[in-house]
Structures are given as structure tokens and as C-alpha cells.
Design an enzyme around this catalytic site. Structure first.
Site, short mmCIF file in Angstrom:
data_model
loop_
_atom_site.label_atom_id
_atom_site.label_comp_id
_atom_site.label_asym_id
_atom_site.label_seq_id
_atom_site.Cartn_x
_atom_site.Cartn_y
_atom_site.Cartn_z
N ASP A 92 0.76 -1.17 0.07
CA ASP A 92 0.14 -0.23 -0.07
C ASP A 92 0.74 1.19 -0.21
O ASP A 92 2.29 1.09 0.31
CB ASP A 92 -0.84 0.01 1.29
CG ASP A 92 -1.88 1.44 1.11
OD1 ASP A 92 -2.15 1.59 0.01
OD2 ASP A 92 -2.34 1.51 2.16
N ASP A 271 -8.43 -7.01 1.11
CA ASP A 271 -7.31 -7.02 2.17
C ASP A 271 -8.17 -6.19 3.40
O ASP A 271 -8.85 -5.49 3.05
CB ASP A 271 -6.22 -6.25 1.91
CG ASP A 271 -6.25 -4.68 2.29
OD1 ASP A 271 -7.09 -3.96 1.50
OD2 ASP A 271 -5.79 -4.33 3.48
N CYS A 309 -14.36 -26.57 11.21
CA CYS A 309 -12.95 -25.80 10.62
C CYS A 309 -11.85 -26.75 10.69
O CYS A 309 -11.77 -27.82 11.57
CB CYS A 309 -12.55 -24.68 11.70
SG CYS A 309 -11.11 -23.94 10.90
N CYS A 311 -8.63 -25.91 10.42
CA CYS A 311 -7.40 -25.07 10.45
C CYS A 311 -6.60 -25.91 11.60
O CYS A 311 -6.96 -26.48 12.35
CB CYS A 311 -7.89 -23.82 10.87
SG CYS A 311 -8.04 -23.34 12.55
N CYS A 314 -7.93 -25.19 15.09
CA CYS A 314 -9.31 -26.41 15.46
C CYS A 314 -8.90 -27.59 15.42
O CYS A 314 -9.47 -28.52 15.98
CB CYS A 314 -10.44 -25.99 14.15
SG CYS A 314 -11.08 -24.44 14.73
N HIS A 340 -6.76 -19.30 12.89
CA HIS A 340 -8.08 -19.61 12.67
C HIS A 340 -8.74 -18.47 11.85
O HIS A 340 -9.42 -18.83 10.81
CB HIS A 340 -8.68 -19.83 13.97
CG HIS A 340 -10.45 -20.20 13.96
ND1 HIS A 340 -10.74 -21.04 13.54
CD2 HIS A 340 -11.18 -18.99 13.80
CE1 HIS A 340 -11.96 -21.10 13.27
NE2 HIS A 340 -12.21 -19.83 13.60
#
Length: 377
Positions: A92, A271, A309, A311, A314, A340
Site C-alpha cells: 500500500d 485485504d 473448521c 485449521c 481447530c 483460525h
RNA sequence: GGGCAGUUGAUCCGAGCGGCAAAGGAGGCGGACUGUAAAUCCGCUGGCGUAAGCCUUCGGGGGUUCGAGUCCCUCACUGCCCA
């Protein structure tokens, strides 16, 4: 496919699925980019980012210019090598910092904008610096991200006269100067459409910028205080004015709902700091809601954050354990929740993409809202 | 046996030195966070009431005073010092 081109693979109404070809590999869109302002996505390693499915990572020109310095990063091989992230990156420009530093904490404004650029004081040591479009491009080329952003003026979205008289003309003039100064062929420079919540200003801005033929276009100045309806209405009028063959990036947005509704309005890239910031503040994002992990009700809850989930968090840890980490202010709590939350956002955008490719995005969108409503009632 | 210091809102630490429902922490409970100056910020944390307000609180008991957490007496307990 040649570098910095955008391939549209499927569309469903306004929603699109595609690929943007960068020097660090193909970027499947729609995509959600975790924010790594200071050359790090706070609390997680690049390997952990990869594990949760990140492909594009943001970094920030203003922050890295001040510390450790863009020239130092260039000497060390550029941003990718410096932070050991070999996937696509985006920097940015610092336009948002110019905006957000203006009125922070009621202190005297840290910046002054004129036609040629912006003079500001470092939030770190108070020293004075100056950004012009040319200077920002020099910094971004030193950093070497795959996508660089033009310097723009992100102003309050509901001040029509200011936007029309000052912010937009400046943003447009600066976009031209950025484009003229930009030379790296392995880096895509995106223009930024501004204009607050006003349809005629957005249209004027889109027309001005698309005439300059950037390889991609961002929509800036949203999610900065306006209502959700205003944001979506602004997208409704803006994305149709952007070329179909170029990626569209909605800057700084957002929540799971924002992804679904943004894609429905033709956005390809998002984003947001939200998933990582709220993670550090103890909140877990779910596709259909959120959990405040400080809440007492999780104290002895053996379930994972989200039973569905997959991930790393999890797969291995209970709500009770995560609540303990958060309450005890243990740093691992931030890491686990960040993983997560990013996984939640990234699997959502991935599922959205699959839905578009299969021409069932509208059904996906309906199911998404149904699930949230069920949860809410 | 003698001397000194202390006991604060029924979680803890702790200010207080005649007008106090009583500072501040910690802890607890809840909320916020959207191109990151955020591992940050904001509420609530004696009871009742929408509110003005009322009631009950500062180790126990007694006193002085219009009024006491604050002053006096006494008892209890705790800590340090002298025997």
C-alpha cells in the site's frame, strides 16, 4: 500467460473468478490478503500463513520507509527475501496513513497535504518527511512487491465539496505522476478510484483512471466510517465502470459478509486487518458469526472454535484452552486465533471462487446469509 | 510481660487523615475493532429505584461531634522490636 495480466475464468452476474499473473506466481481471484504492515502478519510466521491458505500478503510503504527503510530492504534482496515470503505481495502506498494520522488521538495533525505531495511527521520519532508520487514509487520499487499502489488521498467519504475540489483532483494528478515514474516491469501499479459515497464523483474518478490504463484498479476510501449500505451502493455504481479485463481491488475490506457482497458486486481482491487484529484482541471469526473468547461460557468448553473448521488451531486446541491463553494474555492465544481467523476468511473466499467457477455463487450467497440469520435468531 | 506499626467497600492489593458510597490498581464480567501508531480501546464491578434519591458498608464495642473510615477509650487479631 504474460506477466501482470488478468485472466477471467468465469463470471456469474457481476461475480468473477480469474487469475492474475504475478512474478511470484499466479494469483487465483477472488482473493483475500492478510495484512502484514511492517513486513510481518502479526503473530504468525510465513509458514503458518501458507498453512492457512494465504496467497497474497500486504505490506506498507509508509511504515517500511520509516523503519527499517526501503533502501535497506532493497539491499537485502527486497521485501520477499527480507520477510521470507515467496508468494505474491502488495504494498500500500501510505495514502491511508496520511489519512489516519491526520486526527489521531486529538494530537496536532501530523501531516499537511498540498498539490505536490504530503509533508508529515514520523509517528515514531517526530522527524519530518515528505511523500510525493515519485518518492512513493521509488520506495515501492525498492520494496519490490508484485503489486504497488499509487499515492492517493483517502479523505472523509461524505464531504462532497472537499472531495470534488481537492482530494479527487490530487488523487488523479498523483496517479498520473505515479504511472510516469513507475519503471519496474515485474511490478503491477494499480490506480485507486476515490470519490467517497458520491456516485458522480466515483464515476468521474473511474473514468479518469481507466483512461490511464493501469493493470488493475482499486476502490479506496470505503469502510472508513460510512454505513454498510453506502459502501455497497458505492460499489454498485463503481465496479461497472471498471474494465472487465483488469483485477479490481477493494481496499481495507473486510468482514465475511463484505467478501460475499463485494464479490457479488464484481470485486476480485480484498485485504483487511480485521481477522488478525480481532484475533489479537481475543475474538474468533466464524463464517456465520463470531466468538469473544474471553467470555466465561468458554471456560470449560472442550470443543474447537468451529467444529467444521480444519485449521491447525481447530485440529488441536479446545475453546477452553484458547480462552485460557487469551485471559492469561499468553502470546500463543494471538497466534492460534490469527491462524483460525485467517483460515476462516481464506476458506470463505476459496469457496466463493469455487462457487463462481461452478456457476452457483448466487445459491452460495443465499445459503451464507441464511446461515447467519439462523445463528442470529 | 513491655514498645511500636497495622486491620478499608464480605476476591485481593491499596489511597484516605471531620462532610465518603469512599481515589487507584489487580482480578472478574461484557462490548468494540474493516488499505494496522491496536497483544489495543471502552463500559460495568455494595443493595433497591427509570430517576431525584433511599438503605447498608471501612476488625468488635463504647464515646466526642450537627456530622466519624478519619478523633478518644476499650477489646480482639496480625507484624516487627525489647525482655
Amino acid at each position: 500467460m504474460s506477466l501482470l495480466t488478468f485472466e477471467l475464468l468465469a463470471t456469474e452476474d457481476q461475480a468473477r473468478a480469474g487469475v492474475f499473473h504475478t512474478a511470484h506466481g499466479p494469483l487465483a481471484t477472488p482473493i483475500y490478503a492478510p495484512v502484514g504492515t511492517q513486513a510481518t502478519v502479526k503473530a504468525v510466521t510465513p509458514q503458518q500463513l501458507r498453512e492457512v491458505g494465504a496467497s497474497l500478503v500486504l505490506a506498507n510503504t509508509y511504515h517500511l520507509y520509516l523503519r527499517p527503510g526501503d533502501e535497506l530492504i532493497a539491499r537485502l534482496g527486497g521485501l520477499h527475501a527480507f520477510m521470507a515470503w515467496d508468494g505474491p505481495m502488495l504494498t500500500d502506498s501510505g495514502g491511508f496513513q496520511v489519512f489516519s494520522l491526520a486526527g489521531h488521538r486529538g494530537e496536532e495533525s501530523l501531516r499537511r497535504i498540498d498539490e505536490d505531495g504530503v509533508t508529515f511527521r514520523s509517528h515514531i520519532d517526530g522527524r519530518q518527511h515528505r511523500f510525493t508520487p515519485e518518492k512513493v514509487i521509488e520506495i515501492e520499487q525498492n520494496l519490490g512487491a508484485d503489486i504497488a499502489m499509487v499515492l492517493d488521498e483517502c479523505a472523509v467519504p461524505d464531504d462532497y465539496d472537499y472531495l470534488k475540489r481537492y482530494a479527487l483532483p490530487r488523487t488523479h494528478a498523483w496517479a498520473e505522476r505515479c504511472l510516469a515514474a513507475h519503471t519496474r516491469e515485474d511490478q503491477a501499479l494499480f490506480g485507486i478510484v476515490q470519490g467517497g459515497v458520491f456516485a458522480d464523483l466515483r464515476e468521474a474518478s473511474a473514468r479518469h483512471l481507466t483512461a490511464l490504463d493501469f493493470p488493475g484498479y482499486a476502490i479506496g476510501g470505503l469502510s472508513v466510517g460510512e454505513s454498510k449500505d453506502e459502501m455497497l451502493a458505492t460499489l454498485d455504481v463503481t465496479t461497472p465502470l471498471l474494465p472487465a479485463g483488469k483485477p479490481r481491488y477493494l481496499m481495507g475490506v473486510g468482514t465475511p459478509e463484505d467478501l460475499v457482497e463485494g464479490v457479488a458486486r464484481g470485486i476480485d481482491i480484498f485485504d483487511c486487518v480485521l481477522p488478525t487484529r480481532v484475533a489479537r484482541n481475543g475474538q474468533a471469526l466464524l463464517r456465520d458469526g463470531k466468538l469473544n473468547m474471553r467470555n466465561a461460557r468458554f471456560a470449560d468448553d472442550p470443543a474447537p472454535l468451529d467444529a467444521a473448521c480444519t485449521c491447525p488451531t481447530c485440529r488441536h486446541f479446545s475453546r477452553a484452552y484458547i480462552r485460557h491463553l487469551v485471559v492469561a494474555k499468553e502470546i500463543l492465544g494471538a497466534t492460534l486465533l490469527t491462524q483460525h481467523n485467517l483460515h476462516t476468511m481464506l476458506t470463505l473466499i476459496h469457496d466463493i471462487r469455487d462457487a463462481i467457477l461452478d456457476q452457483r455463487f448466487e445459491a452460495f450467497r443465499t445459503a451464507f446469509w441464511d446461515a447467519r440469520e439462523r445463528k442470529g435468531s
